[in-house]
Design an enzyme around this catalytic site. Structure first.
Site, mmCIF file in Angstrom:
data_model
loop_
_atom_site.group_PDB
_atom_site.id
_atom_site.type_symbol
_atom_site.label_atom_id
_atom_site.label_comp_id
_atom_site.label_asym_id
_atom_site.label_seq_id
_atom_site.Cartn_x
_atom_site.Cartn_y
_atom_site.Cartn_z
ATOM 1 N N ASN A 1 -6.477 -2.500 2.463
ATOM 2 C CA ASN A 1 -6.417 -3.944 2.709
ATOM 3 C C ASN A 1 -7.827 -4.484 2.931
ATOM 4 O O ASN A 1 -8.660 -3.818 3.552
ATOM 5 C CB ASN A 1 -5.598 -4.251 3.967
ATOM 6 C CG ASN A 1 -4.108 -4.196 3.724
ATOM 7 O OD1 ASN A 1 -3.631 -4.229 2.598
ATOM 8 N ND2 ASN A 1 -3.348 -4.118 4.798
ATOM 9 N N ARG B 1 0.836 -1.213 0.000
ATOM 10 C CA ARG B 1 0.000 0.000 0.000
ATOM 11 C C ARG B 1 0.864 1.254 0.000
ATOM 12 O O ARG B 1 0.577 2.213 -0.715
ATOM 13 C CB ARG B 1 -0.966 0.011 1.185
ATOM 14 C CG ARG B 1 -2.067 -1.024 1.060
ATOM 15 C CD ARG B 1 -2.956 -1.048 2.291
ATOM 16 N NE ARG B 1 -2.147 -1.317 3.467
ATOM 17 C CZ ARG B 1 -2.349 -0.783 4.672
ATOM 18 N NH1 ARG B 1 -3.354 0.040 4.870
ATOM 19 N NH2 ARG B 1 -1.563 -1.086 5.678
#
Length: 99
Positions: free
Chosen positions: A46, A28
């Site tokens: 997520n 990320r």
């Protein structure tokens, strides 16, 4: 020279589900850095099933570049596949955040 900016100048929204080993490896953060370099806004989130959801808005060419980077295999972890959907930008995003 035309006053018509053309279709590439209209902002788009990329929604991409990234499958693979992409959680707990800096994926990320890496995605956020690439998106900001491309001038995109959005998020990387997520999900409980191990996927990461990427939502990005900006010029089509810049979103295409992000999609290619996600799918190229040079990101942290291991990407098995990326499932992408395209739509018009909603204009409701600012910055690029990790969730």
């Amino acid at each position: 020279m035309s006053d018509n900016p053309g279709p590439d100048s209209d902002p788009v929204r990329l929604t991409a589900w990234v499958h693979g080993r992409v959680q707990g490896v800096g994926f990320r953060w890496w995605t956020r850095a690439r998106a900001l370099e491309l001038g995109l806004v959005g998020s990387a989130t997520n999900h409980a099933d191990g996927r990461v959801l990427i939502v990005a808005e900006g010029r089509r060419a810049d979103c295409d570049n992000l999609l290619a980077l996600l799918d190229r295999g040079r990101s942290p972890g291991h990407v098995d596949t990326v499932v992408a959907q395209w739509g018009p930008a909603r204009g409701d995003l600012t910055g690029f955040v990790e969730r």
